[in-house]
Motif scaffolding. Structure first.
Motif, PDB file in Angstrom:
ATOM      1  N   ASP A  67       0.828  -1.201   0.000  1.00 24.71           N
ATOM      2  CA  ASP A  67       0.000   0.000   0.000  1.00 24.71           C
ATOM      3  C   ASP A  67       0.868   1.259   0.000  1.00 24.71           C
ATOM      4  O   ASP A  67       1.906   1.301   0.673  1.00 24.71           O
ATOM      5  N   TYR A  98       2.951   1.476  -7.684  1.00 27.35           N
ATOM      6  CA  TYR A  98       1.651   1.295  -7.028  1.00 27.35           C
ATOM      7  C   TYR A  98       0.530   1.672  -7.988  1.00 27.35           C
ATOM      8  O   TYR A  98       0.718   2.503  -8.883  1.00 27.35           O
ATOM      9  N   ASP A  99      -0.656   1.085  -7.772  1.00 27.38           N
ATOM     10  CA  ASP A  99      -1.796   1.404  -8.629  1.00 27.38           C
ATOM     11  C   ASP A  99      -2.832   2.287  -7.939  1.00 27.38           C
ATOM     12  O   ASP A  99      -3.902   2.541  -8.485  1.00 27.38           O
ATOM     13  N   SER A 100      -2.490   2.768  -6.717  1.00 29.15           N
ATOM     14  CA  SER A 100      -3.429   3.617  -5.998  1.00 29.15           C
ATOM     15  C   SER A 100      -2.706   4.355  -4.866  1.00 29.15           C
ATOM     16  O   SER A 100      -1.571   4.020  -4.526  1.00 29.15           O
ATOM     17  N   HIS A 153      -3.677   5.612  -0.877  1.00 29.55           N
ATOM     18  CA  HIS A 153      -4.596   5.496   0.254  1.00 29.55           C
ATOM     19  C   HIS A 153      -4.312   6.646   1.208  1.00 29.55           C
ATOM     20  O   HIS A 153      -3.158   7.030   1.410  1.00 29.55           O
ATOM     21  N   TYR A 197     -10.691  10.810  -5.049  1.00 28.14           N
ATOM     22  CA  TYR A 197     -10.613   9.802  -3.986  1.00 28.14           C
ATOM     23  C   TYR A 197     -12.026   9.388  -3.588  1.00 28.14           C
ATOM     24  O   TYR A 197     -12.944  10.206  -3.587  1.00 28.14           O
ATOM     25  N   THR A 257     -13.449   4.362   1.302  1.00 29.09           N
ATOM     26  CA  THR A 257     -13.416   2.900   1.297  1.00 29.09           C
ATOM     27  C   THR A 257     -14.013   2.317   2.568  1.00 29.09           C
ATOM     28  O   THR A 257     -14.683   1.300   2.531  1.00 29.09           O
ATOM     29  N   ARG A 263      -9.350   6.197  -1.035  1.00 28.63           N
ATOM     30  CA  ARG A 263      -8.381   5.672  -1.990  1.00 28.63           C
ATOM     31  C   ARG A 263      -8.670   6.244  -3.374  1.00 28.63           C
ATOM     32  O   ARG A 263      -9.812   6.413  -3.755  1.00 28.63           O
ATOM     33  N   LYS A 264      -7.597   6.473  -4.094  1.00 33.36           N
ATOM     34  CA  LYS A 264      -7.698   6.815  -5.518  1.00 33.36           C
ATOM     35  C   LYS A 264      -6.961   5.738  -6.282  1.00 33.36           C
ATOM     36  O   LYS A 264      -5.758   5.518  -6.064  1.00 33.36           O
ATOM     37  N   ILE A 265      -7.697   5.054  -7.146  1.00 35.69           N
ATOM     38  CA  ILE A 265      -7.126   3.993  -7.976  1.00 35.69           C
ATOM     39  C   ILE A 265      -6.810   4.611  -9.332  1.00 35.69           C
ATOM     40  O   ILE A 265      -7.662   5.287  -9.921  1.00 35.69           O
TER      41      ILE A 265
END
Length: 151
Positions: free
Chosen positions: A70, A104-106, A108, A127, A130, A144-146
């Motif tokens: 993360d 990373y893909d997001s 948090h 964002y 979650t 979270r922002k993916i």
């Protein structure tokens, strides 16, 4: 705006800016803000700390925590004197670029659930909430922002 990595000599300025930026939130949340009461010698040793310098001192602080699974935006603080110059938005974009660069893909983050204006700002930046986390003295809103595959 070009952030630079913090060094131990920056700690007094980081603490002063963090105090100024987070103290107003405490009237809303009723407890000390976690970044305001942190030991910045430990923070600097364990996290990436990025700074934005201004003409008269430190304008902004960004603390990022890269865990194996993360990428966490641990803290973002802008000096009250530098408010309104879009430094916060610039640092949010920098955090996302840093996360991507590290694979990373997001991103948090979490904030106090009572800081609804802050939550709204994060939502406008993409964002989504979650979950909530109840601690003995506060309720946190996790967001979270993916990143999209194309971007």
């Amino acid at each position: 705006m070009t952030p630079r990595r913090a060094t131990p000599s920056d700690i007094p300025a980081i603490v002063a800016l963090t105090q100024a930026a987070y103290l107003p939130n405490e009237a809303i949340i009723g407890v000390p803000s976690l970044p305001r009461i942190a030991d910045y010698h430990e923070v600097l040793a364990e996290h990436e700390v990025w700074l934005v310098d201004g003409a008269s001192g430190l304008d902004a602080v960004l603390v990022l925590q890269a865990e194996p699974s993360d990428f966490i935006l641990w803290s973002i603080a802008v000096s009250p004197e530098a408010a309104g110059r879009k430094l916060g938005a610039g640092l949010m974009a920098f955090a996302e670029e840093r996360a991507r660069a590290l694979g990373y893909d997001s991103v948090h983050l979490y904030t106090h659930a009572r800081l609804t204006r802050r939550i709204g700002w994060y939502e406008r930046l993409g964002y989504t909430i979650t979950h909530h986390e109840d601690l003995p003295d506060r309720r946190l809103t996790h967001m979270r922002k993916i990143f999209s595959k194309a971007g």
